[in-house]
Motif scaffolding. Structure first.
Motif, PDB file in Angstrom:
ATOM      1  N   THR A  99       0.807  -1.222   0.000  1.00 47.09           N
ATOM      2  CA  THR A  99       0.000   0.000   0.000  1.00 47.09           C
ATOM      3  C   THR A  99       0.846   1.281   0.000  1.00 47.09           C
ATOM      4  OG1 THR A  99      -0.171  -0.123   2.425  1.00 47.09           O
ATOM      5  CG2 THR A  99      -1.992  -1.063   1.137  1.00 47.09           C
ATOM      6  N   PRO A 100       1.784   1.430  -0.924  1.00 53.56           N
ATOM      7  CA  PRO A 100       2.485   2.714  -1.019  1.00 53.56           C
ATOM      8  C   PRO A 100       1.571   3.785  -1.633  1.00 53.56           C
ATOM      9  CG  PRO A 100       3.189   1.271  -2.794  1.00 53.56           C
ATOM     10  CD  PRO A 100       2.276   0.453  -1.915  1.00 53.56           C
ATOM     11  N   GLU A 139      -5.855   3.956   4.579  1.00 50.28           N
ATOM     12  CA  GLU A 139      -4.848   3.195   5.317  1.00 50.28           C
ATOM     13  C   GLU A 139      -5.387   2.693   6.652  1.00 50.28           C
ATOM     14  OE1 GLU A 139      -0.936   5.549   3.536  1.00 50.28           O
ATOM     15  OE2 GLU A 139      -1.942   6.249   5.368  1.00 50.28           O
ATOM     16  N   VAL A 140      -6.206   3.503   7.302  1.00 51.16           N
ATOM     17  CA  VAL A 140      -6.812   3.069   8.561  1.00 51.16           C
ATOM     18  C   VAL A 140      -7.792   1.926   8.309  1.00 51.16           C
ATOM     19  CG1 VAL A 140      -8.342   3.769  10.439  1.00 51.16           C
ATOM     20  CG2 VAL A 140      -6.465   5.270   9.738  1.00 51.16           C
ATOM     21  N   SER A 144      -2.986  -0.652   7.036  1.00 52.59           N
ATOM     22  CA  SER A 144      -1.637  -0.642   6.465  1.00 52.59           C
ATOM     23  C   SER A 144      -0.573  -0.628   7.566  1.00 52.59           C
ATOM     24  CB  SER A 144      -1.443   0.586   5.573  1.00 52.59           C
ATOM     25  OG  SER A 144      -2.302   0.543   4.460  1.00 52.59           O
ATOM     26  N   THR A 145       0.369  -1.543   7.480  1.00 55.84           N
ATOM     27  CA  THR A 145       1.474  -1.557   8.439  1.00 55.84           C
ATOM     28  C   THR A 145       2.354  -0.332   8.217  1.00 55.84           C
ATOM     29  OG1 THR A 145       2.884  -2.856   6.958  1.00 55.84           O
ATOM     30  CG2 THR A 145       1.500  -4.080   8.507  1.00 55.84           C
ATOM     31  N   HIS A 146       3.105   0.036   9.268  1.00 57.28           N
ATOM     32  CA  HIS A 146       3.997   1.204   9.214  1.00 57.28           C
ATOM     33  C   HIS A 146       3.226   2.519   9.118  1.00 57.28           C
ATOM     34  CE1 HIS A 146       7.850  -1.033   8.527  1.00 57.28           C
ATOM     35  NE2 HIS A 146       7.049  -1.911   7.945  1.00 57.28           N
ATOM     36  N   GLY A 177       7.184  -3.076   4.667  1.00 60.50           N
ATOM     37  CA  GLY A 177       5.862  -2.567   4.312  1.00 60.50           C
ATOM     38  C   GLY A 177       5.957  -1.180   3.743  1.00 60.50           C
ATOM     39  N   PRO A 178       4.824  -0.514   3.558  1.00 56.97           N
ATOM     40  CA  PRO A 178       3.515  -0.830   4.132  1.00 56.97           C
ATOM     41  C   PRO A 178       2.744  -1.918   3.380  1.00 56.97           C
ATOM     42  CG  PRO A 178       3.372   1.145   2.771  1.00 56.97           C
ATOM     43  CD  PRO A 178       4.822   0.758   2.791  1.00 56.97           C
ATOM     44  N   TYR A 179       2.090  -2.766   4.168  1.00 55.41           N
ATOM     45  CA  TYR A 179       1.231  -3.816   3.638  1.00 55.41           C
ATOM     46  C   TYR A 179      -0.081  -3.851   4.420  1.00 55.41           C
ATOM     47  CZ  TYR A 179       4.945  -5.807   0.778  1.00 55.41           C
ATOM     48  OH  TYR A 179       5.913  -6.003  -0.172  1.00 55.41           O
ATOM     49  N   ALA A 180      -1.159  -4.214   3.741  1.00 53.38           N
ATOM     50  CA  ALA A 180      -2.468  -4.293   4.391  1.00 53.38           C
ATOM     51  C   ALA A 180      -2.738  -5.703   4.905  1.00 53.38           C
ATOM     52  CB  ALA A 180      -3.565  -3.852   3.431  1.00 53.38           C
TER      53      ALA A 180
END
Length: 521
Positions: A99-100, A139-140, A144-146, A177-180
């Motif tokens: 998720t960039p 992202e919330v 998303s990580t980070h 990450g970021p990864y979901a």
């Protein structure tokens, strides 16, 4: 789940993936009645197959398509230009989870890159400031990580090799990450069990998808009528030119028509232009919302190449997350490298069947078996880069080939731009340097395979003559017709597109609600 009468004009959303599923959630939770038409079945985690070939057959969009152009896919996979999902949740049920965000310069590609022969570069009519709050919200929702205090995923062996190589050649911007995908329980979803099979149908539910989050919550409102195995075949309009319904075929092949107050098309960058072209009429002789002639044009698919390296000891790259880390150093724009735009490097592990299929299609012999025999000792990465929009890269109707419903199939034509070739070569060389710096015995490249990032074809533009939709995804030609998927992307940027599609859908939902409140929709 609501049961909505077909004569009741409601919001009709075609597709339930990142865009359509998000839009359905945002509208239904605000009290708006919606019908979602999804061409595929409603698969749940209990249905998913933890076997690559069976999962592919269960989830992939395998309806007949044709392919043309000089790209390798036209030779190796002529009826499979895209590797996407036909099921509730769309391709959010089969994705890496990366998720960039777009970088600032990527919203203004034409201004930043300048004139580049053979391209149709165009600045987006929106930018970083417009989407920033929606990126936050997305992202919330996705976890998303980070981001926003969310912890990172643990590093697997593939990432450790990747990160060590990055450090060894002087790269600085690498992380898990970021990864979901949850590193710890969040939003009703469990933590990842580090199961690579969550790439395609996540039985644990740790990875975000609209099938896990948005669609179930929309159904709980009582405002959503979800209709799986219902293939939209035509969007209709009234004498004034406003859309008034969607014709669709149910699982038995019976034709229905759902009345519509608003239609939101979120079928992906192949099916969405196909449906607009099939919805031609006397008012729209070249296809619905196509006065610009831009429907279907400017198809993009990112670089979609990969690189692997063999080591003297096992790496077991398939353990843990399939995609477990990102290097962002080369996502910047630096024309001194010999190309404009940039690319990400992302860890990748394919299971044995797909490794064999995508290693180099049609390739066999001792070198092939050497690579397959080294599977346990391989580390791998995927290259995600911004390919250039070109008018000739496009989706058209192939009237010589009909699908199972007797309808013309989409033809996907694609040729690499010289900028794409230069970027891919740079990325492959960087990958080889990275792995060699940490002791790789040998490295190898794999060519692009069927597209998982499908972008453009109904692009967003400030001027109606330059594209299909405005800054909210509202078609320039038809005031109550919206596009809600990756086909609206003016340019592709280097980022994996799902986060941006979700953020755009959230922003679009807010706009639709505002327009409804003002009595304009």
């Amino acid at each position: 789940m609501a049961t909505i009468d077909e004569k009741d004009p409601v919001v009709v959303i075609i597709g339930s993936g990142a865009g359509g599923g998000t839009l359905a959630h945002e509208l239904t939770t605000k009290g708006v009645k919606c019908v979602v038409l999804e061409a595929g079945p409603h698969l749940t985690r209990d249905d998913y197959e933890n076997d690559e070939w069976r999962a592919f057959g269960q989830m992939a969009w395998l309806d007949m398509r044709t392919t043309s152009g000089s790209w390798r896919v036209a030779k190796n996979f002529p009826n499979l230009p895209a590797w996407i999902v036909k099921a509730v949740g769309g391709s959010t049920t089969h994705w890496s989870g990366a998720t960039p965000r777009f970088m600032n310069h990527e919203w203004k590609a034409a201004t930043t890159y300048g004139k580049l022969d053979g391209t149709t570069l165009l600045d987006w009519p929106i930018g970083t400031d417009d989407l920033a709050p929606w990126y936050d919200k997305a992202e919330v929702a996705m976890g998303s990580t980070h981001r926003h205090g969310r912890p990172p995923l643990p590093a697997n062996n593939n990432y450790k090799v990747f990160a060590a190589g990055a450090e060894a050649i002087g790269l600085k911007y690498y992380a898990t990450g970021p990864y979901a995908t949850n590193a710890e329980p969040y939003d009703g979803r469990p933590a990842s069990v580090q199961d690579g099979f969550n790439f395609q149908g996540d039985k644990s539910g740790a990875k975000w998808s609209t099938a896990v989050r948005e669609i179930p919550r929309a159904l709980e409102t009582g405002n959503l009528d979800l209709r799986p195995e219902c293939q939209a075949v035509r969007i209709t309009h009234d004498a004034a030119g406003k859309v008034d319904g969607v014709e669709y075929l149910d699982a038995s092949g019976a034709l229905h028509k759902q009345a519509a107050r608003v239609v939101a098309l979120a079928g992906n960058s192949i099916e969405s232009p196909r449906l607009l072209l099939m919805s031609a009429s006397s008012l729209h002789p070249d296809g619905l919302a196509n006065s610009s002639g831009q429907v279907g044009k400017n198809y993009m698919r990112h670089l979609t190449a990969s690189a692997y390296a063999a080591f003297d000891k096992p790496v077991h790259m398939y353990r843990g997350e399939t995609m477990a880390g990102i290097i962002a150093d080369n996502a910047i724009n630096d024309p001194n490298r010999g190309f404009v735009g940039g690319y990400y490097m992302e860890t990748l592990s394919l299971g044995v069947p797909f490794m064999g299929a995508f290693l180099d299609p049609g390739y066999w012999g001792p070198d092939f078996t050497r690579k397959m025999d080294a599977y346990d000792n391989l580390a791998g990465m995927w290259i995600v880069g911004e390919d250039m929009p070109q008018e000739t890269n496009r989706v058209t109707l192939n009237t010589d080939v009909l699908d199972q419903h007797g309808l013309p199939v989409p033809n996907v034509h694609f040729d690499d731009h010289p900028n794409d070739i230069a970027m891919r070569e740079h990325a492959w060389k960087t990958a080889e340097d990275l792995y060699s710096a940490v002791g790789a015995l040998w490295t190898f490249r794999t060519p692009p395979y069927p597209s998982t990032h499908n972008l453009g074809t109904n692009r967003m533009s400030a001027r109606p003559e330059d594209g299909v939709v405005n800054s909210y995804g509202r078609t320039h030609d038809v005031e109550n017709l919206f596009i809600s998927d990756g086909s609206v992307m003016t340019t592709g940027a280097s980022a994996n597109p799902t986060l941006t599609i979700v953020a755009l859908a959230m922003r679009q939902a807010d706009h639709i609600l505002s327009e409804m409140g003002a009595g304009r929709l």
